[in-house]
Design a protein around this motif. Sequence first.
Motif, mmCIF file in Angstrom:
data_model
loop_
_atom_site.group_PDB
_atom_site.id
_atom_site.type_symbol
_atom_site.label_atom_id
_atom_site.label_comp_id
_atom_site.label_asym_id
_atom_site.label_seq_id
_atom_site.Cartn_x
_atom_site.Cartn_y
_atom_site.Cartn_z
ATOM 1 N N ARG A 1 -14.817 -1.614 -3.217
ATOM 2 C CA ARG A 1 -13.746 -0.624 -3.323
ATOM 3 C C ARG A 1 -12.773 -1.007 -4.431
ATOM 4 O O ARG A 1 -12.297 -0.158 -5.193
ATOM 5 C CB ARG A 1 -13.019 -0.477 -1.982
ATOM 6 N N SER A 2 -12.444 -2.291 -4.540
ATOM 7 C CA SER A 2 -11.575 -2.735 -5.627
ATOM 8 C C SER A 2 -12.201 -2.417 -6.981
ATOM 9 O O SER A 2 -11.508 -1.947 -7.897
ATOM 10 C CB SER A 2 -11.310 -4.244 -5.522
ATOM 11 N N ARG B 1 -4.307 -3.033 -4.099
ATOM 12 C CA ARG B 1 -5.604 -2.380 -3.872
ATOM 13 C C ARG B 1 -6.724 -3.048 -4.659
ATOM 14 O O ARG B 1 -7.899 -2.880 -4.333
ATOM 15 C CB ARG B 1 -5.512 -0.893 -4.235
ATOM 16 N N ARG C 1 -14.502 -4.265 0.829
ATOM 17 C CA ARG C 1 -13.227 -4.425 0.127
ATOM 18 C C ARG C 1 -13.414 -4.778 -1.341
ATOM 19 O O ARG C 1 -12.594 -4.400 -2.192
ATOM 20 C CB ARG C 1 -12.370 -5.483 0.822
ATOM 21 N N TYR D 1 0.827 -1.197 0.000
ATOM 22 C CA TYR D 1 0.000 0.000 0.000
ATOM 23 C C TYR D 1 0.868 1.257 0.000
ATOM 24 O O TYR D 1 0.587 2.233 -0.705
ATOM 25 C CB TYR D 1 -0.921 0.011 1.222
ATOM 26 N N ASN E 1 -7.835 -5.603 -1.230
ATOM 27 C CA ASN E 1 -8.159 -4.316 -0.616
ATOM 28 C C ASN E 1 -8.351 -4.508 0.884
ATOM 29 O O ASN E 1 -8.820 -5.552 1.332
ATOM 30 C CB ASN E 1 -9.435 -3.745 -1.241
ATOM 31 N N LYS E 2 -7.972 -3.509 1.643
ATOM 32 C CA LYS E 2 -8.041 -3.629 3.101
ATOM 33 C C LYS E 2 -9.485 -3.663 3.601
ATOM 34 O O LYS E 2 -10.359 -2.979 3.073
ATOM 35 C CB LYS E 2 -7.303 -2.462 3.762
#
Length: 446
Positions: free
Chosen positions: A69-70, A49, A66, A40, A53-54
């Motif tokens: 968001r990706s 990412r 997650r 990151y 993704n976190k």
Amino acid sequence: MPNIQPLAAWRYNPARVGQLTDVIAPPYDVIDDQLQDELYAKHPNNVVRLILNKKDPEHDTEQDNRYTRSARILKEWKSEGVLFRENAPAIYVYHQIYEVGGKTYTRKGFMCRCEAVPFGQGMVFPHEETMSGPKMDRLMLTTACKTNFSQIFGLYPDGGDEIQKTLDEAAAKLTPIEAVDHLGVVNRMWVVTDPDVVGKVVAAMGPKPIFVADGHHRYETACNYRKQIGETGALTKDHPANYVLMVCVAMEDPGLLVLPTHRLFRDVPYFSQADLIEKLGDAFRVTTVGDGAAAAEKAWTLIEQMNDQGTMAIYTGKDGRWSLIQITEAGRAKMAEAAPEHHPEWQHLGVAILHRLVVENLLGLKKHEKPKYVHAVREVVDSIKGEGHSDDDGKQLSNQFPLAALVMPATVGDIKELSFLNERMPPKSTYFYPKLVTGFVFNALE
């Protein structure tokens, strides 16, 4: 026959991201929390990412998590020009240059699309069992992003070196794209769009079987995603979801290396060598290698010299001793009794003998925590040495790992043989080093 095809991949735009080294990553399943943080921080467009993704447990919802968001980041990177689409379908020649034991290797292969046909219904064969959790995780990511980010690692027979010669000749006329991963492995790629070369490779691969070396969960996920699209009625003959991103490497490639995966057991009783001898009985010949964690190095040297799947080394934490154990004919008979549902070829595997016969049956440890898996003997030594504590006789005991095992990996030949027999190996039977890098090409599924 496996149906492979070229693809017009999405790729990073060097003009926007700079060095490709800064945006690549290993496959998601070998990225721990520390490495995730490092990736990151390395670059705002690092592929981590997208593939991992976190999580945000306090704020994640069904609409914002997650996976979504990706998908959002992928869309942004496409619209901002961080990623671009190849102008023409291509096969991507892919080399990895790496060092092990002071020797340099070059593993050669190529990236393509491979039709995602369920195991047992085509010429793509598995060799390891899969688990539902990782498949659900990857299916959710695939559904959200409609993209393959990481490749399946496939092996194919090419005894005449026909395909690799064709690719070498094509790559010699092109400029490579290069990136170095976090372990120092040099990754090089050449984009081959020449229709004649692509056609030759596709035709040559047609009659060949493909054996999955790594990426079983992602391959089965691709099959599940294809089925999912089919259930909506949207799956046409030419739909991209029919295919999955794959790297194909010849089984005869001199740069193909299989490393061992050693075991460190946590939640098991402390045994001494005397206990081990008593429990193994006539199933194994037991020889003392030496005392202390460092004796693992000598034990592994002996195992490599013998080069026999039935020979392994056991560390007993009660007396801090390494023992070399070699299966006997009586042990072979007991292994057959312990695993009657498996073919003799499966019963021959070192990892199968270790887990089914030694650990579960003779030591009686049918239920235990998943072992810690390591690949270098030095990692074994570092894991079991240390302060520890002492038993009543003053012997130093390891706090964390009362039992450890050094075991030979399965071979490429084992994979081929067992795949044709429709057998699945125990987990962590093979470790193909190095891992394929993620971030060179992405395969769109829409």
